[in-house]
Design a protein around this motif. Structure first.
Motif, PDB file in Angstrom:
ATOM      1  N   ARG A 200       0.983  -1.048   0.200  1.00  0.00           N
ATOM      2  CA  ARG A 200       0.059   0.113   0.125  1.00  0.00           C
ATOM      3  C   ARG A 200       0.964   1.082  -0.183  1.00  0.00           C
ATOM      4  O   ARG A 200       1.794   1.364   0.907  1.00  0.00           O
ATOM      5  CB  ARG A 200      -0.912   0.117   1.381  1.00  0.00           C
ATOM      6  CG  ARG A 200      -1.660   1.239   1.083  1.00  0.00           C
ATOM      7  CD  ARG A 200      -2.595   1.456   2.622  1.00  0.00           C
ATOM      8  NE  ARG A 200      -1.676   2.037   3.508  1.00  0.00           N
ATOM      9  CZ  ARG A 200      -1.632   3.314   3.977  1.00  0.00           C
ATOM     10  NH1 ARG A 200      -2.493   4.103   3.131  1.00  0.00           N
ATOM     11  NH2 ARG A 200      -0.910   3.524   4.848  1.00  0.00           N
ATOM     12  N   PRO A 201       0.724   1.889  -0.952  1.00  0.00           N
ATOM     13  CA  PRO A 201       1.346   3.193  -1.022  1.00  0.00           C
ATOM     14  C   PRO A 201       0.876   4.409   0.187  1.00  0.00           C
ATOM     15  O   PRO A 201      -0.182   4.787   0.060  1.00  0.00           O
ATOM     16  CB  PRO A 201       1.184   3.815  -2.325  1.00  0.00           C
ATOM     17  CG  PRO A 201       0.422   2.773  -3.076  1.00  0.00           C
ATOM     18  CD  PRO A 201      -0.305   2.094  -2.055  1.00  0.00           C
ATOM     19  N   SER A 202       1.637   4.482   1.114  1.00  0.00           N
ATOM     20  CA  SER A 202       1.229   5.702   2.122  1.00  0.00           C
ATOM     21  C   SER A 202       1.102   7.005   1.462  1.00  0.00           C
ATOM     22  O   SER A 202       0.549   7.972   1.727  1.00  0.00           O
ATOM     23  CB  SER A 202       2.222   5.568   3.362  1.00  0.00           C
ATOM     24  OG  SER A 202       3.447   5.967   2.928  1.00  0.00           O
ATOM     25  N   LEU A 203       2.376   7.205   0.533  1.00  0.00           N
ATOM     26  CA  LEU A 203       2.336   8.664  -0.055  1.00  0.00           C
ATOM     27  C   LEU A 203       1.531   8.224  -1.515  1.00  0.00           C
ATOM     28  O   LEU A 203       2.190   8.321  -2.398  1.00  0.00           O
ATOM     29  CB  LEU A 203       3.670   8.897  -0.460  1.00  0.00           C
ATOM     30  CG  LEU A 203       4.615   9.213   0.717  1.00  0.00           C
ATOM     31  CD1 LEU A 203       5.925   9.226   0.571  1.00  0.00           C
ATOM     32  CD2 LEU A 203       4.167  10.419   1.534  1.00  0.00           C
ATOM     33  N   SER A 204       0.168   8.497  -1.110  1.00  0.00           N
ATOM     34  CA  SER A 204      -0.667   7.947  -2.045  1.00  0.00           C
ATOM     35  C   SER A 204      -0.937   9.161  -3.193  1.00  0.00           C
ATOM     36  O   SER A 204      -2.211   9.627  -3.092  1.00  0.00           O
ATOM     37  CB  SER A 204      -1.976   7.490  -1.691  1.00  0.00           C
ATOM     38  OG  SER A 204      -2.529   8.052  -0.581  1.00  0.00           O
ATOM     39  N   GLY A 205      -0.272   9.719  -4.048  1.00  0.00           N
ATOM     40  CA  GLY A 205      -0.225  10.772  -4.894  1.00  0.00           C
ATOM     41  C   GLY A 205      -0.864  10.165  -6.145  1.00  0.00           C
ATOM     42  O   GLY A 205      -1.004   9.045  -6.582  1.00  0.00           O
ATOM     43  N   TRP A 206      -1.712  11.222  -6.983  1.00  0.00           N
ATOM     44  CA  TRP A 206      -2.650  10.905  -8.191  1.00  0.00           C
ATOM     45  C   TRP A 206      -1.807  10.142  -9.274  1.00  0.00           C
ATOM     46  O   TRP A 206      -2.338   9.480 -10.276  1.00  0.00           O
ATOM     47  CB  TRP A 206      -3.016  12.180  -8.678  1.00  0.00           C
ATOM     48  CG  TRP A 206      -2.195  13.186  -9.410  1.00  0.00           C
ATOM     49  CD1 TRP A 206      -0.907  13.623  -9.075  1.00  0.00           C
ATOM     50  CD2 TRP A 206      -2.414  13.701 -10.752  1.00  0.00           C
ATOM     51  NE1 TRP A 206      -0.522  14.237  -9.852  1.00  0.00           N
ATOM     52  CE2 TRP A 206      -1.339  14.459 -10.969  1.00  0.00           C
ATOM     53  CE3 TRP A 206      -3.442  13.634 -11.560  1.00  0.00           C
ATOM     54  CZ2 TRP A 206      -1.358  15.278 -12.126  1.00  0.00           C
ATOM     55  CZ3 TRP A 206      -3.304  14.537 -12.927  1.00  0.00           C
ATOM     56  CH2 TRP A 206      -2.264  15.358 -13.108  1.00  0.00           C
TER      57      TRP A 206
ATOM     58  N   ALA B 225      -9.031   9.849 -14.539  1.00  0.00           N
ATOM     59  CA  ALA B 225     -10.365   9.870 -14.433  1.00  0.00           C
ATOM     60  C   ALA B 225     -10.963  10.902 -13.130  1.00  0.00           C
ATOM     61  O   ALA B 225     -12.025  11.112 -13.102  1.00  0.00           O
ATOM     62  CB  ALA B 225     -10.545   8.335 -13.672  1.00  0.00           C
ATOM     63  N   PHE B 226      -9.765  11.249 -12.386  1.00  0.00           N
ATOM     64  CA  PHE B 226     -10.269  12.332 -11.378  1.00  0.00           C
ATOM     65  C   PHE B 226     -11.299  11.714 -10.166  1.00  0.00           C
ATOM     66  O   PHE B 226     -12.107  12.526  -9.678  1.00  0.00           O
ATOM     67  CB  PHE B 226     -10.549  13.674 -12.040  1.00  0.00           C
ATOM     68  CG  PHE B 226      -9.391  14.222 -12.435  1.00  0.00           C
ATOM     69  CD1 PHE B 226      -8.308  14.867 -12.282  1.00  0.00           C
ATOM     70  CD2 PHE B 226      -9.373  14.386 -14.100  1.00  0.00           C
ATOM     71  CE1 PHE B 226      -7.245  15.351 -12.763  1.00  0.00           C
ATOM     72  CE2 PHE B 226      -8.426  14.912 -14.782  1.00  0.00           C
ATOM     73  CZ  PHE B 226      -7.306  15.183 -14.121  1.00  0.00           C
ATOM     74  N   ASP B 227     -11.214  10.342 -10.100  1.00  0.00           N
ATOM     75  CA  ASP B 227     -11.945   9.969  -9.161  1.00  0.00           C
ATOM     76  C   ASP B 227     -11.612  10.595  -7.658  1.00  0.00           C
ATOM     77  O   ASP B 227     -10.685  10.937  -7.481  1.00  0.00           O
ATOM     78  CB  ASP B 227     -11.775   8.364  -8.718  1.00  0.00           C
ATOM     79  CG  ASP B 227     -12.475   7.656 -10.180  1.00  0.00           C
ATOM     80  OD1 ASP B 227     -13.259   8.035 -10.823  1.00  0.00           O
ATOM     81  OD2 ASP B 227     -11.816   6.726 -10.486  1.00  0.00           O
ATOM     82  N   LEU B 228     -12.584  10.489  -6.765  1.00  0.00           N
ATOM     83  CA  LEU B 228     -12.278  11.229  -5.246  1.00  0.00           C
ATOM     84  C   LEU B 228     -11.781  10.221  -4.496  1.00  0.00           C
ATOM     85  O   LEU B 228     -11.033  10.432  -3.437  1.00  0.00           O
ATOM     86  CB  LEU B 228     -13.689  11.613  -4.931  1.00  0.00           C
ATOM     87  CG  LEU B 228     -14.334  12.747  -5.695  1.00  0.00           C
ATOM     88  CD1 LEU B 228     -15.640  13.176  -4.596  1.00  0.00           C
ATOM     89  CD2 LEU B 228     -13.604  13.879  -5.618  1.00  0.00           C
ATOM     90  N   ASP B 229     -11.638   8.678  -4.873  1.00  0.00           N
ATOM     91  CA  ASP B 229     -11.034   7.791  -4.036  1.00  0.00           C
ATOM     92  C   ASP B 229      -9.849   7.364  -4.639  1.00  0.00           C
ATOM     93  O   ASP B 229      -9.766   6.970  -5.919  1.00  0.00           O
ATOM     94  CB  ASP B 229     -12.227   6.762  -4.064  1.00  0.00           C
ATOM     95  CG  ASP B 229     -13.165   7.060  -2.910  1.00  0.00           C
ATOM     96  OD1 ASP B 229     -12.927   7.849  -1.923  1.00  0.00           O
ATOM     97  OD2 ASP B 229     -14.487   7.042  -3.121  1.00  0.00           O
ATOM     98  N   TYR B 230      -8.851   7.055  -3.901  1.00  0.00           N
ATOM     99  CA  TYR B 230      -7.529   6.645  -4.337  1.00  0.00           C
ATOM    100  C   TYR B 230      -7.877   4.943  -4.560  1.00  0.00           C
ATOM    101  O   TYR B 230      -7.938   4.225  -3.543  1.00  0.00           O
ATOM    102  CB  TYR B 230      -6.351   6.813  -3.222  1.00  0.00           C
ATOM    103  CG  TYR B 230      -5.164   6.066  -3.596  1.00  0.00           C
ATOM    104  CD1 TYR B 230      -4.269   6.818  -4.528  1.00  0.00           C
ATOM    105  CD2 TYR B 230      -4.511   4.998  -3.159  1.00  0.00           C
ATOM    106  CE1 TYR B 230      -3.244   6.423  -4.896  1.00  0.00           C
ATOM    107  CE2 TYR B 230      -3.453   4.471  -3.532  1.00  0.00           C
ATOM    108  CZ  TYR B 230      -2.583   5.407  -4.555  1.00  0.00           C
ATOM    109  OH  TYR B 230      -1.496   4.971  -5.070  1.00  0.00           O
TER     110      TYR B 230
ATOM    111  N   VAL C 205       4.250   9.355  -7.151  1.00  0.00           N
ATOM    112  CA  VAL C 205       3.365   9.915  -6.325  1.00  0.00           C
ATOM    113  C   VAL C 205       2.988  11.158  -6.959  1.00  0.00           C
ATOM    114  O   VAL C 205       1.771  11.378  -7.323  1.00  0.00           O
ATOM    115  CB  VAL C 205       4.555  10.460  -5.087  1.00  0.00           C
ATOM    116  CG1 VAL C 205       3.446  11.398  -4.147  1.00  0.00           C
ATOM    117  CG2 VAL C 205       5.089   9.593  -4.352  1.00  0.00           C
TER     118      VAL C 205
ATOM    119  N   HIS D 199      -2.190   6.473  -8.917  1.00  0.00           N
ATOM    120  CA  HIS D 199      -3.538   6.084  -9.130  1.00  0.00           C
ATOM    121  C   HIS D 199      -3.647   5.040 -10.230  1.00  0.00           C
ATOM    122  O   HIS D 199      -2.989   5.261 -11.141  1.00  0.00           O
ATOM    123  CB  HIS D 199      -4.485   7.269  -9.110  1.00  0.00           C
ATOM    124  CG  HIS D 199      -5.746   7.034  -9.004  1.00  0.00           C
ATOM    125  ND1 HIS D 199      -6.597   6.314  -9.870  1.00  0.00           N
ATOM    126  CD2 HIS D 199      -6.691   7.090  -7.702  1.00  0.00           C
ATOM    127  CE1 HIS D 199      -7.991   6.118  -9.354  1.00  0.00           C
ATOM    128  NE2 HIS D 199      -8.021   6.620  -7.953  1.00  0.00           N
TER     129      HIS D 199
END
Lengths: 397, 397
Positions: free
Chosen positions: A233-239, A247-252, A263, A242
């Protein structure tokens, strides 16, 4: 057989300088200028935003990662570029701890580069929950691995002494104890023969401004073993990590595989310079580099020990357990190094009393080593270091 | 009075292109080429490792930060450069949460740039302990601030619609409720008049490749209010944020003030390009930029609404609550944008149905706007977008 005359010709080396600090910052690859100029005008200048597709900027972190992978025994698709080494240490450690959730100890050693320890301290403080950083002496690492250890976090080659850990043995011991092994390759990549696949390493990180000659602040890399790549799991979960950044979803949702370790927006300009630097490595055999590195280091040690009796070797004598650098101790190491630099022999000082000399076969030969030994002997014989200007410390030493 | 002819002449603008995507990636400042060439040859090439002192690389993140500070109403010594925006969001949020340890809610809105939300999700998952990200509609932000909120994390100008939040009112409300306010200035810096000091903001972050024209992947920045700067704990505690990086102590001790937000080795090459880009801002008054931005945006909206009845304005009509970009909606927005780009009018598409147009006064004038309107009207009138090649999606859109 590697043609070291050809690789040497690929770099700008200042007149009159013997550069023994390529282990800190590699020299300028001549091709970088033209490459960068083309990138600025033809890519950024003309293509503007379209360059993300048309010039391949978007896929560059992965493409360059594949080139670095070849130098460290990693399969294509297991390495990605970006950020700095400290950030990549954070990502690797954070992911490793979550893959081993029932344990609380991170094991490292006091020969590790301090930033790795600082990053671990910062992460573990954030996590709370009883996490602990255990720092032992380098010789104690293997025997300190037990069933409490979640992950080992070790730099293969010591930044001061050049002492080289046994990556394969430590990783195997970690695995037998149920721990994951994270390796920092800052002083390994391009310097020694690394085989992450053969050593069965879990995570590895490194920088590209030393032996890879990517320039000041060049991007770092991270390797994740294929068996973990879809689970970490990436803790530094940048776009950019993704699954569908645009898609610019709100959830990672993490991308499959190594891409999730991206990142933010990648450093295109710096990666372009690095591409030019990596071109020099095409046709270079790592075993030739290693052989020449040992030859140069051995020559330097023998020459210095003969000509400079006042110095104490700070590195392992056995080249098999030494990276591509050698350090010597002197009570006035800082001033001696300044005197050397003033005479065109550039190494560096590492507190409290080490002079560090890096051996970079791509652009150094026996004549450079001999000249460095001569200048060092002269500085010591004549006490040339004993001048006030050599004792004034600059902000970065 | 700002001389916009002079600023326009400072950029490379491709022949025949109207560039309305400077809000995504600014154009090449012409001076960057020479500056970079000098940096490569005279600094990296000749000074090698000594460049950290002699060329000022070590202090560059702070020096450039002071230049960015001027554009956002921040005092000298409160802004430092480095990493990417996503990393800086992580730093700011992590520090803010620790400064407000008894609360567990991070408040944001669904108009925020997704990477900010992803980063928050990643951090809060790591922290556990009941931390929660609450995402409300943009209009709900102010009324959703209550005593459970540890920090608000808001992007001032919406990346899709250009809607602009009231930074001062939201920050004041946050403070009254005992929360800290973090602002993302990605679409603000260089685009609108920002005054972090007057708004009493706690943390701010932003990128420099949009309105500041620093190039693809240019470094990010972070602002920490002076009242927090010596107390904020850096969770990404890299050596460059250490009180004495070159003492190589084994324990992390944060540097005083903003320096602690530095992490790893700074991206010198990218910062050098950014310096050239910031030179264009010398002598530019932010109020002139804002006035011209509104003039251009209003002209565009009026022209498009007259000439293109099939489009729906996706941005606020009132310029006071709008940044420096305008979006229009169309069911085939992607294809329409591709048709525009093929005709030299470059904006971008944002899912699901927005065409986004950025107004960058440094290099755009009324004639550009009129030409863009004319091309857009033509594409729509003649259904020029209805060709298969305009419907194929590239990897980055």
């Amino acid at each position: 057989m590697t043609d070291f005359d050809e690789t040497r010709a690929a770099f700008h080396l200042p007149e009159g300088v013997v550069y023994l600090d390529g282990n800190s910052l590699g020299p300028l690859p001549l091709a970088a200028r033209e490459r960068l100029s083309a990138m600025l005008m033809q890519e950024w200048g003309e293509q503007l935003i379209r360059g993300w597709n048309t010039a391949g900027w978007y896929v560059q972190p992965r493409k360059v990662g594949d080139r670095v992978a070849k130098l460290i025994g990693a399969a294509p698709g297991t390495v990605v570029m970006g950020d700095t080494l400290s950030i990549k240490v954070y990502q690797a450690l954070s992911a490793a701890l979550e893959l081993n959730p029932d344990r609380r100890v991170v094991l490292s050693d006091d020969g590790n580069f301090p930033s790795d320890l600082y990053i671990a301290q910062g992460l573990l403080t954030s996590l709370g929950r009883g996490y602990e950083l255990k720092v032992v002496g380098p010789e104690e690492v293997e025997k300190s691995i037990d069933e409490t250890v979640a992950a080992t976090m070790i730099t293969e080659v010591d930044y001061r002494t050049g002492r080289r850990h046994d990556m394969k043995a430590i990783t195997a011991k970690a695995h037998r104890a149920g721990a994951l092994a994270i390796w920092d390759l800052a002083h390994s990549v391009g310097a020694v023969d690394v085989d992450l696949t053969a050593a069965d390493v879990d995570f590895a990180v490194g920088c590209t401004y030393k032996y890879l000659n990517g320039g000041p602040g060049a991007p770092a890399f991270i390797y994740v073993a294929p068996r973990h790549a879809d689970r970490a799991r990436p803790s530094l979960s940048g776009w950019m990590g993704h699954e569908a950044p645009f898609a610019f979803d709100l959830d990672y949702r993490p991308a499959p595989g190594i891409e999730r370790m991206r990142v933010g927006t990648p450093p295109v300009i710096a990666l372009t310079v690095l591409e030019a630097a990596l071109d020099v490595w095409e046709g270079v055999e790592m075993r030739d580099v290693r052989a020449k590195s040992i030859e140069l280091s051995e020559r330097f040690i023998a020459g210095v020990e003969t000509a400079c009796p006042g110095l104490e070797l700070g590195s392992p004598r056995n080249p098999a357990v030494r990276g591509s650098q050698v350090s010597f101790r002197h009570p006035h190491a800082y001033a001696v190094m300044q005197a050397l630099i003033a005479r065109g022999v550039i190494g560096d000082f590492r507190a409290p009393d080490s002079m560090r000399f890096g051996f970079t076969p791509l652009y150094l030969g026996a004549a450079d080593i001999d000249r460095a030994i001569g200048v060092l002997a002269d500085v010591l014989d004549k006490r040339l270091w004993d001048r006030p200007e050599y004792h004034r410390k600059a902000s970065v030493t």
